[in-house]
Design an enzyme around this catalytic site. Structure first.
Site, mmCIF file in Angstrom:
data_model
loop_
_atom_site.group_PDB
_atom_site.id
_atom_site.type_symbol
_atom_site.label_atom_id
_atom_site.label_comp_id
_atom_site.label_asym_id
_atom_site.label_seq_id
_atom_site.Cartn_x
_atom_site.Cartn_y
_atom_site.Cartn_z
ATOM 1 N N SER A 9 41.190 71.002 65.832
ATOM 2 C CA SER A 9 42.465 70.833 65.120
ATOM 3 C C SER A 9 42.214 70.747 63.624
ATOM 4 C CB SER A 9 43.154 69.544 65.561
ATOM 5 O OG SER A 9 44.315 69.313 64.767
ATOM 6 N N TYR B 242 42.911 60.724 67.864
ATOM 7 C CA TYR B 242 43.044 62.185 67.949
ATOM 8 C C TYR B 242 42.191 62.853 66.875
ATOM 9 C CZ TYR B 242 45.232 66.805 68.044
ATOM 10 O OH TYR B 242 45.440 68.158 68.115
HETATM 11 N N1 LIG Z 1 50.281 72.665 68.968
HETATM 12 C C1 LIG Z 1 49.658 72.387 67.852
HETATM 13 O O1 LIG Z 1 50.237 72.463 66.754
HETATM 14 C C2 LIG Z 1 48.204 72.003 67.876
HETATM 15 C C3 LIG Z 1 47.543 71.865 66.648
HETATM 16 C C4 LIG Z 1 46.198 71.553 66.643
HETATM 17 C C5 LIG Z 1 45.512 71.419 67.846
HETATM 18 N N2 LIG Z 1 46.178 71.557 69.030
HETATM 19 C C6 LIG Z 1 45.390 71.419 70.266
HETATM 20 O O2 LIG Z 1 45.731 72.470 71.139
HETATM 21 C C7 LIG Z 1 45.514 72.043 72.487
HETATM 22 C C8 LIG Z 1 46.748 72.355 73.317
HETATM 23 O O3 LIG Z 1 47.832 71.576 72.844
HETATM 24 P P1 LIG Z 1 49.341 72.071 72.830
HETATM 25 O O4 LIG Z 1 49.885 71.794 71.489
HETATM 26 O O5 LIG Z 1 49.421 73.440 73.395
HETATM 27 O O6 LIG Z 1 50.004 70.981 73.809
HETATM 28 P P2 LIG Z 1 50.756 71.067 75.201
HETATM 29 O O7 LIG Z 1 51.765 72.159 75.207
HETATM 30 O O8 LIG Z 1 51.180 69.676 75.459
HETATM 31 O O9 LIG Z 1 49.604 71.497 76.200
HETATM 32 C C9 LIG Z 1 48.628 70.603 76.676
HETATM 33 C C10 LIG Z 1 48.053 71.161 77.957
HETATM 34 O O10 LIG Z 1 47.024 70.283 78.408
HETATM 35 C C11 LIG Z 1 47.320 69.892 79.768
HETATM 36 N N3 LIG Z 1 46.807 68.545 79.984
HETATM 37 C C12 LIG Z 1 47.222 67.387 79.400
HETATM 38 N N4 LIG Z 1 46.518 66.351 79.913
HETATM 39 C C13 LIG Z 1 45.653 66.874 80.831
HETATM 40 C C14 LIG Z 1 44.687 66.313 81.699
HETATM 41 N N5 LIG Z 1 44.446 64.988 81.741
HETATM 42 N N6 LIG Z 1 43.992 67.148 82.512
HETATM 43 C C15 LIG Z 1 44.237 68.486 82.486
HETATM 44 N N7 LIG Z 1 45.136 69.066 81.695
HETATM 45 C C16 LIG Z 1 45.838 68.263 80.874
HETATM 46 C C17 LIG Z 1 48.849 69.959 79.860
HETATM 47 O O11 LIG Z 1 49.325 70.130 81.181
HETATM 48 P P3 LIG Z 1 49.697 68.897 82.198
HETATM 49 O O12 LIG Z 1 50.626 67.993 81.470
HETATM 50 O O13 LIG Z 1 50.275 69.586 83.408
HETATM 51 O O14 LIG Z 1 48.384 68.249 82.533
HETATM 52 C C18 LIG Z 1 49.090 71.239 79.062
HETATM 53 O O15 LIG Z 1 48.828 72.378 79.854
HETATM 54 C C19 LIG Z 1 45.186 70.558 72.419
HETATM 55 O O16 LIG Z 1 43.782 70.369 72.495
HETATM 56 C C20 LIG Z 1 45.699 70.159 71.057
HETATM 57 O O17 LIG Z 1 45.022 69.044 70.526
HETATM 58 C C21 LIG Z 1 47.505 71.827 69.064
#
Ligand SMILES: NC(=O)c1ccc[n+]([C@@H]2O[C@H](COP(=O)([O-])OP(=O)(O)OC[C@H]3O[C@@H](n4cnc5c(N)ncnc54)[C@H](OP(=O)(O)O)[C@@H]3O)[C@@H](O)[C@H]2O)c1
Length: 267
Positions: free
Chosen positions: A156, A170
């Site tokens: 991130s 985080y």
């Molecule tokens: N979106 C952004 O702006 C952003 C920016 C920087 C970094 N990121 C990183 O990108 C990655 C994805 O995030 P996102 O923004 O796409 O969020 P998201 O839409 O909430 O996706 C998170 C995913 O992880 C799964 N997950 C959560 N807890 C889990 C667990 N204990 N075991 C297995 N799967 C789990 C969720 O599914 P379930 O709830 O079904 O488990 C979901 O598929 C993360 O690592 C986040 O830190 C995102």
């Protein structure tokens, strides 16, 4: 093909015959990346905790290629090993591992609880390590000097600059994941496995929904490229890092952030 010959442009990004695992591939950034890998020809396993989210994602992504969804709670070591066994049952070689599943916890310093450290570190930092451990034999079998296997960790920009919101565990977990990426890259390079991280800026997702609902326009207006991230930005970096086009990168942290952190002035 000899190393010094060039590859036809279309083939540079072709993932036909490759086998990939995308954790957290049922939603947000993971689903954007899974879609890109499928469209480039890879066979993809996506995973997350909820069986209904897995079924829905498999349905949505099957439009783009051969996808299977497997529920697993990756904050637990035993579940990482179980998922790895199921992935290896699909093929003894794994070409691409995307460690994307992640969690965020925002709370003020004074009340930030123990649980917010354990839950976030377990999923964001330990789980990528556990999956690498369990899947390394399959990654080693897939990689060659000419075409290494790929590990792509999702970090991130919260570990590149300092975000305004209180996200202690985080930001710490993502900084550690960036460094773990470099440590593993050095060790696994000679074994024909590359290890890189992507550091996303703001992308619409479940995790970012409340932030972007409240501040999305402001964040976009301040970004050098004047927008938030979109699906193709993540599909594109996933395909690049997973394909022949990205085979000479390892130990990198690639910011995909529209310039938000990369050009931050500090004032
Ligand atoms: N979106 C952004 O702006 C952003 C920016 C920087 C970094 N990121 C990183 O990108 C990655 C994805 O995030 P996102 O923004 O796409 O969020 P998201 O839409 O909430 O996706 C998170 C995913 O992880 C799964 N997950 C959560 N807890 C889990 C667990 N204990 N075991 C297995 N799967 C789990 C969720 O599914 P379930 O709830 O079904 O488990 C979901 O598929 C993360 O690592 C986040 O830190 C995102």
């Amino acid at each position: 093909m000899a190393d010094n010959q060039s590859t036809p442009h279309a083939d540079l990004f072709d993932l036909s015959g490759k086998y990939a695992l995308v954790t957290g591939g049922t939603s947000g950034i993971g689903m954007m990346m899974a879609r890109g890998l499928l469209q480039a020809g890879a066979r993809v396993v996506v995973s997350s905790r909820k069986a209904d989210a897995c079924a829905e994602a498999q349905h949505l992504l099957s439009e783009f290629g051969d996808v299977q969804a497997i529920p697993a709670d990756l904050s637990r070591h035993d579940e990482c090993r179980r998922l790895a066994d199921l992935v290896k049952a699909g093929s003894e070689r794994l070409d691409i591992l995307v460690n994307n599943a992640g969690a965020m916890w925002r709370e003020p310093l004074e009340t930030f609880p123990d649980e917010a450290w354990d839950a976030v570190i377990d999923l964001n930092l330990k789980s990528p390590f556990w999956l690498v451990q369990a899947l390394l034999p399959a990654l080693r079998r897939a990689g060659t000097a000419d075409d290494p296997a790929r590990i792509i960790n999702i970090g991130s920009i919260a570990a590149v600059h300092v975000a305004e919101s209180p996200n202690y565990s985080y930001a710490g977990s993502k900084a550690a994941l960036h460094q773990l990426t470099r440590v593993l890259a050095r060790e696994l390079g000679p074994q024909h496995v590359t290890v890189n991280a992507v550091a996303p800026g703001p992308f619409p997702s479940r995790m970012m929904a409340s932030t972007l609902d409240a501040l999305g326009d402001t964040i976009a207006a301040k970004a050098p490229l004047r927008r938030l991230g979109r699906d193709d930005d993540m599909a594109g970096i996933a395909v690049f890092l997973a394909s022949r086009a990205g085979s000479y990168l390892t130990g990198t942290i690639v910011p995909v952030d529209g310039g938000i952190a990369t050009t931050a002035s500090g004032t």
